[in-house]
Design an enzyme around this catalytic site. Structure first.
Site, mmCIF file in Angstrom:
data_model
loop_
_atom_site.group_PDB
_atom_site.id
_atom_site.type_symbol
_atom_site.label_atom_id
_atom_site.label_comp_id
_atom_site.label_asym_id
_atom_site.label_seq_id
_atom_site.Cartn_x
_atom_site.Cartn_y
_atom_site.Cartn_z
ATOM 1 N N SER A 40 0.553 2.209 -3.686
ATOM 2 C CA SER A 40 -0.444 1.187 -3.341
ATOM 3 C C SER A 40 -1.168 0.635 -4.553
ATOM 4 C CB SER A 40 -1.466 1.767 -2.355
ATOM 5 O OG SER A 40 -2.083 2.929 -2.887
ATOM 6 N N ASP A 328 -12.045 0.469 -1.473
ATOM 7 C CA ASP A 328 -12.018 1.382 -0.328
ATOM 8 C C ASP A 328 -11.952 2.809 -0.867
ATOM 9 O OD1 ASP A 328 -9.374 1.914 -1.003
ATOM 10 O OD2 ASP A 328 -8.505 0.845 0.684
ATOM 11 N N HIS A 331 -8.962 3.082 -3.572
ATOM 12 C CA HIS A 331 -8.496 1.990 -4.425
ATOM 13 C C HIS A 331 -9.656 1.263 -5.090
ATOM 14 C CE1 HIS A 331 -5.501 2.638 -1.203
ATOM 15 N NE2 HIS A 331 -4.662 2.582 -2.217
#
Length: 363
Positions: A40, A328, A331
């Site tokens: 990610s 978040d 991240h």
């Protein structure tokens, strides 16, 4: 008055010159593509196009709203570090390999998949694209390039390209959660072994220039603090310890490859120290909040609920995302991503050695 045919010829000549001088950023023989592998950290939207769940997707608000003004599948409020690297290299944003209709692979391709690991079994129920599966996509792309450009030109493009890889975070998160029976040293060897295998395979296809940041202090992410067994605001030390062991082994692996493979060049940006310093000294980098995420719920807003489609349909969202290091629970924000990208692009040998990415693009 000029003949109309002359006028038309001059117009065609002028248009051709304009397109040639303004639309081609680099001569063909110097064009350097960017191929991106990972999780990610770099996923620009591949998970939008695979059979997985919303837990491993971010193609919904408020993701992407700072820069793109819409969600794209990136796990941030805007651009990722890999997007900034493309900007610095004067390339377009590198599109997800699985994006329907995209075929401009002479600029590169993004194979990263959120939730993926170097190990195929990491987060396997999510049906994600693990590192070796990403390599298989790259092999498919190699065939497409040969078909489009011819064998010699395709090989030249692959040899000039830079290969950016960020992987391992999910493997160690799984290990710390108790889903691995391997001892730490053995597990680290397996993770780095898979990474080494993929690097060697890319090398066989002509790849020579690799950018591989070490892992960030995962135990200091809001999501890790939220589940810290010590129930304090401190970092989850067991996860940080594992990350540091990985980083030491990664440095040794890359040095070994450089000694063994002719022409192999690499950049090892110190993402661990970079993020640690932002967390400990946020004001030094223009941030106000480095412990609590901008978007999420629970302690430190570390519960993975941003957007309301994962662990909870309720979440909180900060007012000024530029004040936050983390978007978040797992991240960083676009602003923090840009800081890391600058380090990766032009950092000194002690922070990105032995080469920075700018040097790799210019080699």
């Amino acid at each position: 008055m000029m003949d109309s045919k002359v006028n038309f010829s001059l117009l065609v000549l002028f248009t051709t010159l304009f397109i040639t001088t303004h639309c081609v950023s680099q001569p063909a023989e110097k064009h350097v593509a960017l191929f991106i592998f990972g999780d990610s950290t770099y996923d620009a939207g591949n998970n939008n196009y695979i059979n997985t769940t919303d837990y491993y997707r971010s193609n919904y608000a408020p993701y992407g709203e700072t820069f793109f003004k819409r969600s794209t599948g990136r796990f941030s409020d805007g651009r990722l570090a890999s997007d900034f690297i493309a900007e610095f290299a004067k390339l377009p944003y590198i599109a997800p390999y699985l994006q329907p209709g995209y075929n401009q692979f002479t600029d590169g391709a993004n194979f990263a998949s959120a939730g993926a690991g170097a190990l195929a079994e990491t987060n396997k129920p999510g049906n994600l694209i693990d590192l070796k599966a990403q390599l298989s996509y790259f092999t498919n792309l190699e065939g497409q390039l040969i078909q489009k450009l011819g064998d010699a030109e395709a090989k030249a493009l692959l040899s000039r390209a830079v290969y950016l890889i960020a992987i391992g975070s999910n493997d160690y998160a799984v290990a710390v959660s108790g889903n691995s029976s391997a001892q730490p040293e053995e597990y680290i060897n397996i993770v780095n072994g898979n990474l080494t295998f993929v690097i060697r395979e890319i090398y066989k296809k002509g790849g020579r220039k690799f950018g591989i940041p070490n892992l960030e202090p995962m135990g200091c992410l809001p999501s890790a603090k939220a589940v810290n067994p010590s129930n304090t605001s401190a970092c989850f030390q067991a996860l940080n310890d594992l990350t540091q062991l990985h980083n030491k082994a990664l440095s040794e692996v890359l040095q070994k490859l450089a000694n063994e493979l002719v022409g192999f060049k690499y950049s090892l940006p110190d993402a661990y120290t970079s993020l640690t310093d932002k967390i400990n000294n946020p004001s030094k980098y223009g941030f106000k909040e480095a412990n609590i995420a901008c978007c999420g719920s629970g302690p430190f807003r570390g519960t993975n609920s941003c957007g309301g489609k994962r662990l909870s349909n309720k979440y909180e969202l900060c007012e000024n995302v530029s004040e936050y290091v983390f978007f978040d629970g797992g991240h960083t924000t676009e602003k923090a991503n840009e800081d890391l990208a600058k380090l990766m692009w032009s950092g000194t040998p002690d922070t990105t050695g032995p080469y920075n990415l700018k040097a790799l693009f210019e080699l």
